[in-house]
Design a protein around this motif. Structure first.
Motif, PDB file in Angstrom:
ATOM      1  N   LEU A  22     -14.124  -3.521  -4.608  1.00 50.22           N
ATOM      2  CA  LEU A  22     -13.326  -4.257  -5.619  1.00 50.22           C
ATOM      3  C   LEU A  22     -14.356  -4.884  -6.512  1.00 50.22           C
ATOM      4  O   LEU A  22     -13.992  -5.034  -7.815  1.00 50.22           O
ATOM      5  N   THR A  42       0.884  -1.141  -0.063  1.00 51.22           N
ATOM      6  CA  THR A  42      -0.091  -0.219  -0.080  1.00 51.22           C
ATOM      7  C   THR A  42       0.787   1.346  -0.104  1.00 51.22           C
ATOM      8  O   THR A  42       1.871   1.277   0.744  1.00 51.22           O
ATOM      9  N   ASN A  92      -4.414  -2.435   7.280  1.00 57.17           N
ATOM     10  CA  ASN A  92      -3.714  -2.602   6.005  1.00 57.17           C
ATOM     11  C   ASN A  92      -3.813  -4.225   5.907  1.00 57.17           C
ATOM     12  O   ASN A  92      -3.960  -4.739   4.705  1.00 57.17           O
ATOM     13  N   GLN A  93      -3.705  -4.882   6.896  1.00 55.20           N
ATOM     14  CA  GLN A  93      -3.711  -6.475   6.785  1.00 55.20           C
ATOM     15  C   GLN A  93      -5.147  -6.793   6.600  1.00 55.20           C
ATOM     16  O   GLN A  93      -5.342  -7.858   5.684  1.00 55.20           O
ATOM     17  N   GLN A  94      -6.155  -6.340   7.052  1.00 54.93           N
ATOM     18  CA  GLN A  94      -7.377  -6.804   6.865  1.00 54.93           C
ATOM     19  C   GLN A  94      -8.340  -6.373   5.998  1.00 54.93           C
ATOM     20  O   GLN A  94      -9.239  -7.171   5.462  1.00 54.93           O
ATOM     21  N   PRO A 151      -9.054  -5.556   2.071  1.00 52.68           N
ATOM     22  CA  PRO A 151      -8.368  -6.058   0.936  1.00 52.68           C
ATOM     23  C   PRO A 151      -8.284  -4.786  -0.349  1.00 52.68           C
ATOM     24  O   PRO A 151      -9.235  -4.157  -0.349  1.00 52.68           O
ATOM     25  N   GLY A 152      -7.217  -4.998  -1.022  1.00 52.60           N
ATOM     26  CA  GLY A 152      -7.269  -4.263  -2.268  1.00 52.60           C
ATOM     27  C   GLY A 152      -6.722  -2.847  -1.876  1.00 52.60           C
ATOM     28  O   GLY A 152      -7.326  -1.892  -2.684  1.00 52.60           O
ATOM     29  N   VAL A 197     -13.767  -3.684   5.773  1.00 51.65           N
ATOM     30  CA  VAL A 197     -13.557  -4.986   4.989  1.00 51.65           C
ATOM     31  C   VAL A 197     -14.656  -5.182   4.030  1.00 51.65           C
ATOM     32  O   VAL A 197     -14.477  -5.581   2.800  1.00 51.65           O
ATOM     33  N   GLN A 223     -14.491  -4.792  -0.037  1.00 51.46           N
ATOM     34  CA  GLN A 223     -14.838  -6.170  -0.957  1.00 51.46           C
ATOM     35  C   GLN A 223     -15.815  -5.359  -2.057  1.00 51.46           C
ATOM     36  O   GLN A 223     -15.685  -5.861  -3.125  1.00 51.46           O
TER      37      GLN A 223
END
Length: 237
Positions: free
Chosen positions: A180, A2, A201-203, A205-206, A173, A177
């Motif tokens: 995306l 990121t 950042n870990q959880q 997505p995208g 999250v 999604q």
């Protein structure tokens, strides 16, 4: 990884408190890039209480990474963005007297206005991001107006992070999604810090980019600007 865009508004606030040109926002922007930042963000407001419109013109001459101009798209802001032609414009619905941004767009209510703005900026070759809450209806509305990206307003995440980080991140999250699935690029910003950035950042997505200013500049008072930028970059690996 990121990307990190450093918002330098707080540098301008410090400068304006005494007048003159110390600290120099142009030099700080150059240094942020030299220290590893992958973008520079500014948020000029009508009263120019931090970043001035002239600062934006001056920064355009030196920023070599992504230049992101965010703000409420009144006539003066639109003219500035069209003159500067940054890599990205982020549309934020903050009131002129707001201390800081505190909500995303109602992309349904403002559909026609946003659609016209997005088309104009995209015709000028500028990528457009729209500041939104983690609300699925607003994200779907953002897709309808033709934006390239959305920026998720992350203050609610930061506020609830220490109570339950799992619950705090869950709506983001889901929002990510959906973005995306709709083909939207994803940015995020507001109250992200060394405390909560890695988990977000870990959880989520995208995630393409985070814009961070207040926390990063505050941390730099203790750790130094170069070290602080490196610390934030390590949270985004």
């Amino acid at each position: 990884m990121t990307r990190l865009s450093v918002n330098i508004n707080k540098i301008a606030t410090l400068r304006n408190a005494r007048g003159g040109n110390n600290p120099n926002v142009v030099k700080v922007a150059i240094d942020c890039e030299r220290f590893g930042a992958q973008g520079i963000t500014v948020h000029p407001r009508p009263d120019e209480r931090h970043i001035r419109f002239q600062d934006v013109l001056d920064l355009k001459q030196v920023v070599t990474t992504e230049f992101n101009i965010e703000g409420n798209p009144d006539a003066r802001f639109i003219d500035l963005v069209m003159q500067v032609r940054p890599e990205q414009v982020t549309l934020v619905p903050d009131a002129p007297d707001a201390i800081t941004s505190n909500a995303g767009w109602d992309t349904i209510r403002h559909r026609d206005h946003l659609k016209d703005l997005v088309a104009s900026f995209k015709d000028a070759g500028i990528r457009v991001s729209i500041f939104v809450d983690a609300d699925e209806r607003m994200i779907e509305g953002a897709r309808e107006v033709g934006t390239d990206r959305i920026e998720l307003y992350t203050e609610p995440y930061a506020h609830h992070y220490f109570t339950s980080r799992e619950d705090a991140v869950a709506p983001f999250v889901r929002a990510a999604q959906l973005a995306l699935d709709l083909g939207l690029g994803l940015n995020a910003g507001h109250d992200l810090s060394l405390d909560n950035l890695r988990y977000f950042n870990q959880q989520v997505p995208g995630l393409l980019e985070v814009s961070i200013g207040h926390a990063l500049v505050s941390d730099a008072l203790y750790f130094g600007l170069e070290n602080t930028i490196q610390m934030y970059l390590r949270e985004l690996v």
